[in-house]
Design a protein around this motif. Structure first.
Motif, PDB file in Angstrom:
ATOM      1  N   ALA A   1       0.831  -1.206   0.000  1.00 10.40           N
ATOM      2  CA  ALA A   1       0.000   0.000   0.000  1.00 10.40           C
ATOM      3  C   ALA A   1       0.865   1.255   0.000  1.00 10.40           C
ATOM      4  CB  ALA A   1      -0.936  -0.003   1.208  1.00 10.40           C
ATOM      5  N   ARG A   2       1.961   1.244   0.811  1.00  9.66           N
ATOM      6  CA  ARG A   2       2.859   2.400   0.829  1.00  9.66           C
ATOM      7  C   ARG A   2       3.565   2.590  -0.504  1.00  9.66           C
ATOM      8  NH1 ARG A   2       3.860   0.833   6.327  1.00  9.66           N
ATOM      9  NH2 ARG A   2       5.592  -0.496   5.667  1.00  9.66           N
ATOM     10  N   ARG A   3       3.997   1.471  -1.092  1.00 13.02           N
ATOM     11  CA  ARG A   3       4.641   1.579  -2.411  1.00 13.02           C
ATOM     12  C   ARG A   3       3.673   2.122  -3.453  1.00 13.02           C
ATOM     13  NH1 ARG A   3       7.314  -3.276  -0.908  1.00 13.02           N
ATOM     14  NH2 ARG A   3       5.701  -4.527  -1.936  1.00 13.02           N
ATOM     15  N   GLN A   4       2.426   1.654  -3.421  1.00 14.12           N
ATOM     16  CA  GLN A   4       1.436   2.147  -4.371  1.00 14.12           C
ATOM     17  C   GLN A   4       1.166   3.633  -4.162  1.00 14.12           C
ATOM     18  OE1 GLN A   4       0.236   0.511  -6.925  1.00 14.12           O
ATOM     19  NE2 GLN A   4      -0.985   2.279  -7.590  1.00 14.12           N
ATOM     20  N   GLU A   5       1.112   4.036  -2.895  1.00 15.62           N
ATOM     21  CA  GLU A   5       0.907   5.456  -2.593  1.00 15.62           C
ATOM     22  C   GLU A   5       2.080   6.292  -3.082  1.00 15.62           C
ATOM     23  OE1 GLU A   5       0.137   8.366   1.291  1.00 15.62           O
ATOM     24  OE2 GLU A   5       0.321   6.188   1.537  1.00 15.62           O
ATOM     25  N   ALA A   6       3.306   5.782  -2.896  1.00 19.41           N
ATOM     26  CA  ALA A   6       4.495   6.498  -3.369  1.00 19.41           C
ATOM     27  C   ALA A   6       4.492   6.600  -4.892  1.00 19.41           C
ATOM     28  CB  ALA A   6       5.760   5.787  -2.881  1.00 19.41           C
ATOM     29  N   ILE A   7       4.089   5.513  -5.559  1.00 12.60           N
ATOM     30  CA  ILE A   7       4.023   5.531  -7.024  1.00 12.60           C
ATOM     31  C   ILE A   7       2.998   6.551  -7.492  1.00 12.60           C
ATOM     32  CG2 ILE A   7       3.336   4.180  -9.049  1.00 12.60           C
ATOM     33  CD1 ILE A   7       4.544   1.729  -7.668  1.00 12.60           C
ATOM     34  N   GLU A   8       1.847   6.599  -6.836  1.00 15.62           N
ATOM     35  CA  GLU A   8       0.807   7.558  -7.222  1.00 15.62           C
ATOM     36  C   GLU A   8       1.275   8.991  -6.997  1.00 15.62           C
ATOM     37  OE1 GLU A   8      -2.633   6.440  -5.026  1.00 15.62           O
ATOM     38  OE2 GLU A   8      -3.067   4.661  -6.266  1.00 15.62           O
ATOM     39  N   ARG A   9       1.969   9.240  -5.866  1.00 16.99           N
ATOM     40  CA  ARG A   9       2.500  10.588  -5.626  1.00 16.99           C
ATOM     41  C   ARG A   9       3.542  10.959  -6.678  1.00 16.99           C
ATOM     42  NH1 ARG A   9       2.871   9.129  -0.103  1.00 16.99           N
ATOM     43  NH2 ARG A   9       5.143   9.000  -0.324  1.00 16.99           N
ATOM     44  N   PHE A  10       4.387   9.994  -7.025  1.00 23.34           N
ATOM     45  CA  PHE A  10       5.408  10.234  -8.039  1.00 23.34           C
ATOM     46  C   PHE A  10       4.765  10.568  -9.388  1.00 23.34           C
ATOM     47  CE2 PHE A  10       8.383   8.436 -11.264  1.00 23.34           C
ATOM     48  CZ  PHE A  10       9.403   9.355 -11.081  1.00 23.34           C
ATOM     49  N   GLN A  11       3.720   9.825  -9.731  1.00 21.61           N
ATOM     50  CA  GLN A  11       3.035  10.095 -10.991  1.00 21.61           C
ATOM     51  C   GLN A  11       2.336  11.451 -10.967  1.00 21.61           C
ATOM     52  OE1 GLN A  11       0.486   6.700 -11.668  1.00 21.61           O
ATOM     53  NE2 GLN A  11       2.130   5.491 -12.576  1.00 21.61           N
ATOM     54  N   GLN A  12       1.802  11.835  -9.799  1.00 22.32           N
ATOM     55  CA  GLN A  12       1.172  13.143  -9.691  1.00 22.32           C
ATOM     56  C   GLN A  12       2.185  14.254  -9.907  1.00 22.32           C
ATOM     57  OE1 GLN A  12      -0.725  13.148  -5.854  1.00 22.32           O
ATOM     58  NE2 GLN A  12      -2.443  11.880  -6.519  1.00 22.32           N
ATOM     59  N   VAL A  13       3.402  14.055  -9.365  1.00 25.57           N
ATOM     60  CA  VAL A  13       4.462  15.042  -9.591  1.00 25.57           C
ATOM     61  C   VAL A  13       4.813  15.108 -11.074  1.00 25.57           C
ATOM     62  CG1 VAL A  13       6.884  15.590  -9.134  1.00 25.57           C
ATOM     63  CG2 VAL A  13       5.402  14.853  -7.264  1.00 25.57           C
ATOM     64  N   LEU A  14       4.913  13.950 -11.708  1.00 24.44           N
ATOM     65  CA  LEU A  14       5.277  13.916 -13.133  1.00 24.44           C
ATOM     66  C   LEU A  14       4.216  14.578 -14.005  1.00 24.44           C
ATOM     67  CD1 LEU A  14       6.800  10.336 -13.574  1.00 24.44           C
ATOM     68  CD2 LEU A  14       7.973  12.515 -13.269  1.00 24.44           C
ATOM     69  N   THR A  15       2.943  14.502 -13.588  1.00 29.44           N
ATOM     70  CA  THR A  15       1.892  15.132 -14.391  1.00 29.44           C
ATOM     71  C   THR A  15       2.015  16.645 -14.397  1.00 29.44           C
ATOM     72  OG1 THR A  15       0.383  15.157 -12.495  1.00 29.44           O
ATOM     73  CG2 THR A  15       0.261  13.252 -13.969  1.00 29.44           C
ATOM     74  N   LEU A  16       2.705  17.228 -13.397  1.00 26.78           N
ATOM     75  CA  LEU A  16       2.839  18.679 -13.315  1.00 26.78           C
ATOM     76  C   LEU A  16       4.072  19.198 -14.053  1.00 26.78           C
ATOM     77  CD1 LEU A  16       1.950  19.147  -9.536  1.00 26.78           C
ATOM     78  CD2 LEU A  16       0.430  19.355 -11.507  1.00 26.78           C
ATOM     79  N   LEU A  17       4.943  18.304 -14.488  1.00 30.29           N
ATOM     80  CA  LEU A  17       6.167  18.731 -15.162  1.00 30.29           C
ATOM     81  C   LEU A  17       5.857  19.274 -16.562  1.00 30.29           C
ATOM     82  CD1 LEU A  17       8.669  15.852 -14.286  1.00 30.29           C
ATOM     83  CD2 LEU A  17       8.536  18.127 -13.272  1.00 30.29           C
ATOM     84  N   PRO A  18       6.570  20.350 -16.985  1.00 36.10           N
ATOM     85  CA  PRO A  18       6.396  20.834 -18.361  1.00 36.10           C
ATOM     86  C   PRO A  18       7.017  19.893 -19.391  1.00 36.10           C
ATOM     87  CG  PRO A  18       8.111  22.076 -17.244  1.00 36.10           C
ATOM     88  CD  PRO A  18       7.480  21.196 -16.204  1.00 36.10           C
ATOM     89  N   SER A  19       7.959  19.073 -18.952  1.00 37.18           N
ATOM     90  CA  SER A  19       8.578  18.097 -19.853  1.00 37.18           C
ATOM     91  C   SER A  19       7.692  16.865 -19.953  1.00 37.18           C
ATOM     92  CB  SER A  19       9.957  17.691 -19.337  1.00 37.18           C
ATOM     93  OG  SER A  19      10.829  18.797 -19.280  1.00 37.18           O
ATOM     94  N   GLY A  20       7.673  16.256 -21.137  1.00 34.71           N
ATOM     95  CA  GLY A  20       6.902  15.042 -21.324  1.00 34.71           C
ATOM     96  C   GLY A  20       7.670  13.826 -20.811  1.00 34.71           C
ATOM     97  N   ILE A  21       6.973  12.904 -20.154  1.00 36.77           N
ATOM     98  CA  ILE A  21       7.569  11.669 -19.643  1.00 36.77           C
ATOM     99  C   ILE A  21       6.754  10.490 -20.171  1.00 36.77           C
ATOM    100  CG2 ILE A  21       8.231  10.348 -17.610  1.00 36.77           C
ATOM    101  CD1 ILE A  21       9.759  12.913 -17.819  1.00 36.77           C
ATOM    102  N   VAL A  22       7.416   9.556 -20.850  1.00 40.19           N
ATOM    103  CA  VAL A  22       6.770   8.349 -21.353  1.00 40.19           C
ATOM    104  C   VAL A  22       7.568   7.144 -20.851  1.00 40.19           C
ATOM    105  CG1 VAL A  22       5.899   7.113 -23.367  1.00 40.19           C
ATOM    106  CG2 VAL A  22       6.096   9.603 -23.439  1.00 40.19           C
TER     107      VAL A  22
END
Length: 439
Positions: free
Chosen positions: A91-112
């Motif tokens: 659950a903690r790993r999933q939460e960390a992954i979701e937070r990481f993805q939320q940060v990536l969604t705010l970046l001006p650079s594209g991440i694939v």
């Protein structure tokens, strides 16, 4: 599992055969005794292994608050604690992954995130915009299949490295240039980073063109001056008329370079300004007087000068030197590109709470395809004609920067062989009180 069952069945069959043989030879007592001994050995072995597992679980401190009890209960309690801890870690790993993805969604650079076959596992909104893909629809799709460009396919096929970069030009709804970088992400995944460098490339092109244009504009007068200096040095005495013509040409070329340098410095200063121009009151009638004087000097009586509107009833709010420069460039262009005998009209009108200063001429006019680019530095509709009239190609660029500094709008209306009208529209907050208003 099946091999274990076969092993247990094999052991049981073997033991039963031995017990049956011993029972036949020595009686039931010996057979049952052997069976009991075997069962006791099996139970002892299992108890020893269970105790070993119990000690291992205890050393892991999986349940520090458990109560002592029977071994099986302790073991199952610890296994339950282990399962719960695993669930909590997941659950903690999933939460960390979701937070990481939320940060990536705010970046001006594209991440694939791609797998080894270039299939899309995840991407952020910037990448969706850059590459014109949609995560919900294209998840699992091959990215080279969606972007069918050979250079892009070759880029993905190369071994990823931190310095592995590429420039991709996309021709979709609008032209866009992307800087790509492929980074090793894990044993089975790679990360594609995209950056929009469209504006940077445009700025770089403007810079290169600017340097080339300045060099070209300075080369011509310098060549002329150098040629005349060489002529004066190497030739004998020249007729007075020839010398005067040479010096007049040298003076003209020197003046052209001086004006070019002054306008370059002025444009650089205007482009480096931040904020808006201060609101200093400037009488519009004083500006008109300067413009009429300038137009008269440039025209030398070859054009008819006219005014329309009430210039003596309004003041403007801004920087006088900049407004004089903007108005003066519009007037100078009108004089330069209007043949002798034409008319130039300076007008002022107020409509919808705004004021409009315009310069109208009956000159050569401009084709519609050139109008959007007229404010670019060194842009000329007709190179030869511009040089003949003494223009530097920077006048309208300066007007544009002054308009931006004063919140003004520059409009251009022109037709070939029918003349042009250049207008600066002043918003209400740039209009002061009438000159004669005591308030």
């Amino acid at each position: 599992m099946r091999s274990f069952v076969r092993y247990v069945l094999g052991v049981l069959v073997t033991v039963l055969i031995l017990c049956a043989g011993i029972t036949t030879l020595w009686g039931w007592a010996w057979g049952l005794g052997l069976l009991a001994l075997f069962m006791g050995a099996v139970a002892a072995r299992d108890a020893w292994k269970l105790q070993t597992l119990h000690h291992w679980l205890q050393e892991q401190q999986l349940s520090p608050g458990y109560q002592p009890g029977r071994t099986w209960e302790q073991v199952f309690g610890r296994l339950h604690s282990l399962e719960r801890r695993i669930d909590e870690n997941q659950a903690r790993r999933q939460e960390a992954i979701e937070r990481f993805q939320q940060v990536l969604t705010l970046l001006p650079s594209g991440i694939v995130i791609l797998d080894q076959t270039h299939r899309i596992l995840w991407c952020n909104p910037a990448a969706e915009s850059h590459l014109q893909v949609h995560l919900e629809q294209d998840r699992g799709q091959s990215l080279p299949y969606l972007i069918r460009q050979t250079e892009f396919q070759n880029f993905l096929d190369r071994k990823p490295a931190p310095d592995h970069r590429c420039i991709l030009h996309r021709r979709s709804q609008q032209d866009i240039s992307l800087a790509l970088q492929l980074i090793p992400y894990s044993a089975q995944e790679r990360m594609l980073v995209t950056q929009d460098i469209t504006q940077w490339e445009r700025d770089e092109k403007v810079r290169r063109d600017f340097v080339a244009n300045v060099s070209h504009e300075l080369r011509t007068p310098l060549t002329v001056l150098g040629g005349f200096i060489e002529t004066l040095q190497n030739s004998g005495p020249l007729p007075l008329a020839t010398r005067e013509r040479i010096f007049q040409t040298m003076e003209t070329q020197t003046d052209r370079m001086r004006r070019l340098v002054e306008e370059l410095l002025s444009l650089s200063r205007l482009e480096s300004q931040t904020g808006v121009a201060p609101f200093t009151s400037i009488p519009l009638s004083a500006l008109l007087s300067q413009m009429l004087q300038m137009a008269s000097q440039l025209s030398q009586g070859q054009h008819t000068l006219d005014t329309q509107g009430h210039f003596d009833r309004r003041t403007l709010l801004g920087i006088e030197a900049e407004l004089v420069s903007a108005f003066g460039n519009l007037v100078a262009n009108a004089v330069r590109y209007t043949p002798p005998g034409g008319q130039i009209t300076l007008s002022w009108r107020e409509e919808g709470g705004e004021g409009v200063f315009s310069v109208q001429d009956t000159g050569i006019g401009i084709s519609a395809e050139h109008i959007p680019r007229l404010t670019e530095r060194f842009y000329r509709v007709d190179q030869a004609r511009s040089r003949d009239t003494g223009g530097t190609g920077l006048g309208l660029s300066i007007v544009k920067q002054i308009a931006l500094h004063h919140d003004l709008t520059l409009t251009i209306d022109s037709q070939p062989d029918k003349g042009s009208t250049f207008a600066l529209r002043f918003p209400a907050h740039r209009l002061g009180l009438p000159e004669n208003d005591p308030a």
